[in-house]
Design an enzyme around this catalytic site. Structure first.
Site, PDB file in Angstrom:
ATOM      1  CG  LEU A   4      68.886  75.565   3.451  1.00  0.00           C
ATOM      2  CD1 LEU A   4      69.352  75.552   1.995  1.00  0.00           C
ATOM      3  CD2 LEU A   4      68.441  76.968   3.851  1.00  0.00           C
ATOM      4  N   GLY A   5      66.222  72.190   5.150  1.00  0.00           N
ATOM      5  CA  GLY A   5      65.077  71.285   5.107  1.00  0.00           C
ATOM      6  C   GLY A   5      65.517  69.847   5.248  1.00  0.00           C
ATOM      7  CD  GLU A   6      65.795  65.600   8.897  1.00  0.00           C
ATOM      8  OE1 GLU A   6      66.156  64.454   9.234  1.00  0.00           O
ATOM      9  OE2 GLU A   6      65.716  66.554   9.698  1.00  0.00           O
ATOM     10  N   GLY A   7      63.940  65.769   4.349  1.00  0.00           N
ATOM     11  CA  GLY A   7      62.912  64.937   3.758  1.00  0.00           C
ATOM     12  C   GLY A   7      63.175  63.471   4.022  1.00  0.00           C
TER      13      GLY A   7
ATOM     14  N   GLY B 150      66.906  62.894   2.368  1.00  0.00           N
ATOM     15  CA  GLY B 150      68.086  63.719   2.539  1.00  0.00           C
ATOM     16  C   GLY B 150      67.882  64.912   3.447  1.00  0.00           C
TER      17      GLY B 150
ATOM     18  CB  VAL C 242      68.729  70.531   1.832  1.00  0.00           C
ATOM     19  CG1 VAL C 242      69.370  71.647   1.001  1.00  0.00           C
ATOM     20  CG2 VAL C 242      68.295  69.398   0.912  1.00  0.00           C
TER      21      VAL C 242
ATOM     22  CG  ASP D 185      59.572  64.215  -6.775  1.00  0.00           C
ATOM     23  OD1 ASP D 185      58.334  64.354  -6.707  1.00  0.00           O
ATOM     24  OD2 ASP D 185      60.307  64.251  -5.768  1.00  0.00           O
TER      25      ASP D 185
END
Length: 257
Positions: free
Chosen positions: A27-30, A33, A35, A150
């Site tokens: 779903l995503g990457e930051g 982390g 996800v 945040d």
């Protein structure tokens, strides 16, 4: 095996088996982390598998990664069900990789949802509802002595027509949190008194400031707050009286007392 996407009553958060979790998509990457969307079976006697969001914490140093993981786990475990806070389902700590497992929000990030609505259209009433959803969720977090730190549209998820607060990686338990480290901070969403290198004091009031910026994001349909040229001097700009301008297309109504 069918995957169940409709909501159901989740049991209290508990240790899960890694073998019960099957990745469906990233779903995503930051910075902190990764996800994934996954299918979780054997949850609370539910037949079939349940769609969930799985967070892998990633940092170069394992010791630091464990600290970050444990802090988010502690905050998430203190939460009970609230319709405007993403539900924490469970965790994997006895096997590698260590995971945090949350309710899956079908419509995804609010920020992306808002940007897409520029093309598809969205009613002002729905935008106002989104602001109320987040206010209700933040009121609950405040009642649990949780400081989010945040709060921004990128960390709000949309499930159906409901907004849910998520991402507790920066969150802390306690009515006041004093930042002693040099953690990265989301400067355009952070209260001016916290835009310092260390010993910044976060509390519910500093979350309220972030909520104000989030309302601007909602009403501007996902625009970036402030000018990018202010990045290095946002503290001076705010302390000098500078503020966000009215979002394009927004109307201001004054009520007579």
């Amino acid at each position: 095996m069918p995957v169940i996407s409709k909501p159901f009553n989740f049991p209290p958060a508990h240790e899960l088996k890694r073998s019960d979790i099957t990745t469906i998509a990233i779903l995503g990457e930051g910075n902190f982390g990764l996800v994934e969307k996954a299918a979780l079976k054997n949850l609370g006697g539910q037949a079939g598998a349940v769609e969930v969001a799985v967070k892998h914490l990633k940092l170069e140093g394992e010791a630091e990664a464990k600290v970050i993981f444990d802090k988010e786990l502690k905050v998430a475990s203190s939460l009970e069900y609230h319709p405007n806070v993403i539900t924490f389902i469970g965790f994997v700590t006895l096997e590698d990789p260590r995971l945090l497992v949350f309710e899956f929000a079908q419509q995804g990030e609010l920020l992306k949802y808002l940007k897409q609505s520029k093309m598809t259209g969205i009613s002002p009433d729905k935008l106002v509802k989104f602001t109320l959803d987040v206010a209700n969720g933040m009121s609950y977090l405040s009642s649990k002595a949780i400081i989010h730190r945040d709060l921004a549209a990128r960390n709000i998820l949309v499930s159906g027509d409901t907004c849910k607060i998520s991402d507790f990686g920066f969150s802390r338990l306690g009515e006041i949190y004093v930042k002693m480290s040099k953690d990265r901070i989301p400067i355009f969403w952070t209260a001016p008194e916290c835009l310092v290198a260390s010993k910044a004091k976060y509390n519910t009031k500093t979350d309220v400031w972030s909520y104000g910026v989030l309302m601007w994001e909602i009403m501007s349909l996902g625009e970036r707050p402030y000018s990018s040229g202010l990045k290095g001097r946002i503290k001076q700009y705010l302390e000098g009286g500078g503020r966000l301008t009215k979002p394009r297309g927004a109307k201001i109504t004054y009520m007579q007392s």
